[in-house]
Write a protein that holds these residues in place. Structure first.
Motif, PDB file in Angstrom:
ATOM      1  N   ALA A  75       0.835  -1.204   0.000  1.00 13.54           N
ATOM      2  CA  ALA A  75       0.000   0.000   0.000  1.00 13.54           C
ATOM      3  C   ALA A  75       0.869   1.253   0.000  1.00 13.54           C
ATOM      4  O   ALA A  75       0.601   2.215  -0.727  1.00 13.54           O
ATOM      5  CB  ALA A  75      -0.935  -0.007   1.210  1.00 13.54           C
ATOM      6  N   GLU A  76       1.935   1.243   0.799  1.00 14.40           N
ATOM      7  CA  GLU A  76       2.842   2.395   0.846  1.00 14.40           C
ATOM      8  C   GLU A  76       3.548   2.581  -0.491  1.00 14.40           C
ATOM      9  O   GLU A  76       3.675   3.702  -0.986  1.00 14.40           O
ATOM     10  CB  GLU A  76       3.866   2.216   1.964  1.00 14.40           C
ATOM     11  CG  GLU A  76       4.919   3.295   2.026  1.00 14.40           C
ATOM     12  CD  GLU A  76       4.393   4.672   2.397  1.00 14.40           C
ATOM     13  OE1 GLU A  76       5.160   5.645   2.258  1.00 14.40           O
ATOM     14  OE2 GLU A  76       3.235   4.792   2.825  1.00 14.40           O
ATOM     15  N   GLU A  77       3.977   1.491  -1.090  1.00 17.71           N
ATOM     16  CA  GLU A  77       4.643   1.581  -2.389  1.00 17.71           C
ATOM     17  C   GLU A  77       3.697   2.157  -3.444  1.00 17.71           C
ATOM     18  O   GLU A  77       4.069   3.016  -4.232  1.00 17.71           O
ATOM     19  CB  GLU A  77       5.138   0.198  -2.825  1.00 17.71           C
ATOM     20  CG  GLU A  77       5.886   0.213  -4.130  1.00 17.71           C
ATOM     21  CD  GLU A  77       6.390  -1.162  -4.521  1.00 17.71           C
ATOM     22  OE1 GLU A  77       7.292  -1.213  -5.353  1.00 17.71           O
ATOM     23  OE2 GLU A  77       5.865  -2.181  -4.011  1.00 17.71           O
ATOM     24  N   SER A  78       2.454   1.712  -3.400  1.00 20.66           N
ATOM     25  CA  SER A  78       1.450   2.220  -4.330  1.00 20.66           C
ATOM     26  C   SER A  78       1.220   3.714  -4.121  1.00 20.66           C
ATOM     27  O   SER A  78       1.134   4.485  -5.076  1.00 20.66           O
ATOM     28  CB  SER A  78       0.143   1.452  -4.137  1.00 20.66           C
ATOM     29  OG  SER A  78      -0.879   2.000  -4.904  1.00 20.66           O
ATOM     30  N   GLN A  79       1.133   4.140  -2.870  1.00 16.67           N
ATOM     31  CA  GLN A  79       0.951   5.556  -2.554  1.00 16.67           C
ATOM     32  C   GLN A  79       2.139   6.395  -3.036  1.00 16.67           C
ATOM     33  O   GLN A  79       1.958   7.484  -3.551  1.00 16.67           O
ATOM     34  CB  GLN A  79       0.765   5.743  -1.051  1.00 16.67           C
ATOM     35  CG  GLN A  79      -0.573   5.299  -0.539  1.00 16.67           C
ATOM     36  CD  GLN A  79      -1.679   6.191  -1.037  1.00 16.67           C
ATOM     37  OE1 GLN A  79      -2.273   5.937  -2.075  1.00 16.67           O
ATOM     38  NE2 GLN A  79      -1.934   7.249  -0.323  1.00 16.67           N
ATOM     39  N   CYS A  80       3.344   5.866  -2.841  1.00 17.64           N
ATOM     40  CA  CYS A  80       4.555   6.597  -3.245  1.00 17.64           C
ATOM     41  C   CYS A  80       4.601   6.791  -4.758  1.00 17.64           C
ATOM     42  O   CYS A  80       5.069   7.806  -5.247  1.00 17.64           O
ATOM     43  CB  CYS A  80       5.805   5.883  -2.771  1.00 17.64           C
ATOM     44  SG  CYS A  80       6.072   6.036  -1.007  1.00 17.64           S
ATOM     45  N   ARG A  81       4.134   5.823  -5.496  1.00 11.63           N
ATOM     46  CA  ARG A  81       4.125   5.913  -6.954  1.00 11.63           C
ATOM     47  C   ARG A  81       3.159   6.979  -7.444  1.00 11.63           C
ATOM     48  O   ARG A  81       3.376   7.592  -8.481  1.00 11.63           O
ATOM     49  CB  ARG A  81       3.764   4.576  -7.580  1.00 11.63           C
ATOM     50  CG  ARG A  81       4.866   3.576  -7.485  1.00 11.63           C
ATOM     51  CD  ARG A  81       4.507   2.317  -8.209  1.00 11.63           C
ATOM     52  NE  ARG A  81       5.569   1.327  -8.045  1.00 11.63           N
ATOM     53  CZ  ARG A  81       5.436   0.071  -8.326  1.00 11.63           C
ATOM     54  NH1 ARG A  81       4.279  -0.391  -8.794  1.00 11.63           N
ATOM     55  NH2 ARG A  81       6.431  -0.767  -8.144  1.00 11.63           N
ATOM     56  N   ARG A  82       2.093   7.199  -6.710  1.00 15.01           N
ATOM     57  CA  ARG A  82       1.077   8.188  -7.112  1.00 15.01           C
ATOM     58  C   ARG A  82       1.501   9.613  -6.806  1.00 15.01           C
ATOM     59  O   ARG A  82       1.028  10.551  -7.414  1.00 15.01           O
ATOM     60  CB  ARG A  82      -0.241   7.913  -6.414  1.00 15.01           C
ATOM     61  CG  ARG A  82      -0.900   6.653  -6.888  1.00 15.01           C
ATOM     62  CD  ARG A  82      -2.250   6.501  -6.224  1.00 15.01           C
ATOM     63  NE  ARG A  82      -2.704   5.133  -6.368  1.00 15.01           N
ATOM     64  CZ  ARG A  82      -3.546   4.537  -5.577  1.00 15.01           C
ATOM     65  NH1 ARG A  82      -4.068   5.215  -4.570  1.00 15.01           N
ATOM     66  NH2 ARG A  82      -3.906   3.308  -5.761  1.00 15.01           N
ATOM     67  N   ARG A  83       2.373   9.778  -5.809  1.00 13.47           N
ATOM     68  CA  ARG A  83       2.781  11.121  -5.388  1.00 13.47           C
ATOM     69  C   ARG A  83       3.768  11.708  -6.381  1.00 13.47           C
ATOM     70  O   ARG A  83       4.718  11.057  -6.788  1.00 13.47           O
ATOM     71  CB  ARG A  83       3.462  11.066  -4.021  1.00 13.47           C
ATOM     72  CG  ARG A  83       2.540  10.727  -2.912  1.00 13.47           C
ATOM     73  CD  ARG A  83       3.281  10.767  -1.592  1.00 13.47           C
ATOM     74  NE  ARG A  83       2.561   9.932  -0.643  1.00 13.47           N
ATOM     75  CZ  ARG A  83       3.132   9.145   0.229  1.00 13.47           C
ATOM     76  NH1 ARG A  83       4.432   9.051   0.300  1.00 13.47           N
ATOM     77  NH2 ARG A  83       2.407   8.429   1.059  1.00 13.47           N
ATOM     78  N   PRO A  84       3.593  12.973  -6.726  1.00 17.73           N
ATOM     79  CA  PRO A  84       4.598  13.631  -7.565  1.00 17.73           C
ATOM     80  C   PRO A  84       5.860  13.892  -6.762  1.00 17.73           C
ATOM     81  O   PRO A  84       5.800  14.138  -5.555  1.00 17.73           O
ATOM     82  CB  PRO A  84       3.937  14.947  -7.978  1.00 17.73           C
ATOM     83  CG  PRO A  84       2.884  15.185  -6.966  1.00 17.73           C
ATOM     84  CD  PRO A  84       2.480  13.841  -6.419  1.00 17.73           C
ATOM     85  N   GLU A  85       6.988  13.823  -7.391  1.00 23.05           N
ATOM     86  CA  GLU A  85       8.290  14.035  -6.710  1.00 23.05           C
ATOM     87  C   GLU A  85       8.480  15.466  -6.306  1.00 23.05           C
ATOM     88  O   GLU A  85       8.206  16.430  -6.727  1.00 23.05           O
ATOM     89  CB  GLU A  85       9.449  13.601  -7.616  1.00 23.05           C
ATOM     90  CG  GLU A  85       9.468  12.099  -7.800  1.00 23.05           C
ATOM     91  CD  GLU A  85       9.776  11.320  -6.532  1.00 23.05           C
ATOM     92  OE1 GLU A  85      10.602  11.782  -5.731  1.00 23.05           O
ATOM     93  OE2 GLU A  85       9.170  10.281  -6.330  1.00 23.05           O
TER      94      GLU A  85
END
Length: 85
Positions: A75-85
């Motif tokens: 879930a955290e990995e999925s959230q991190c992928r959605r966030r812009p850098e």
């Protein structure tokens, strides 16, 4: 060295008690696996690791269970992928 006995007594106080909830070596192994998983996260995941420990202390996670922990990691990995850098 003087803190070791105090630390061990605090750890033992956290063990489940009673005949139904006897703390086994399998329980210890499972928790050690989860602790290793959390500890192996990089510095960039420090907030995530803290939130996992908070969830555990608030009983939102039933226990440090490997499958539940893996689900939280995904879930955290999925959230991190959605966030812009």
């Amino acid at each position: 060295m003087l803190r070791c006995p105090d630390g061990m007594s605090k750890i033992k106080e956290l063990h489940p008690t009673g005949s139904k909830n006897a703390y086994t070596i399998q329980d210890l192994d499972a928790e050690l696996i989860c602790m290793t998983m959390v500890h192996s996260l990089g510095e960039e995941y420090s907030h995530f690791a803290s939130s996992l420990m908070l969830l555990k202390s608030l009983d939102k996670l039933k226990s440090l269970d490997k499958s539940e922990l893996q689900a939280e990691f995904l879930a955290e990995e999925s959230q991190c992928r959605r966030r812009p850098e």
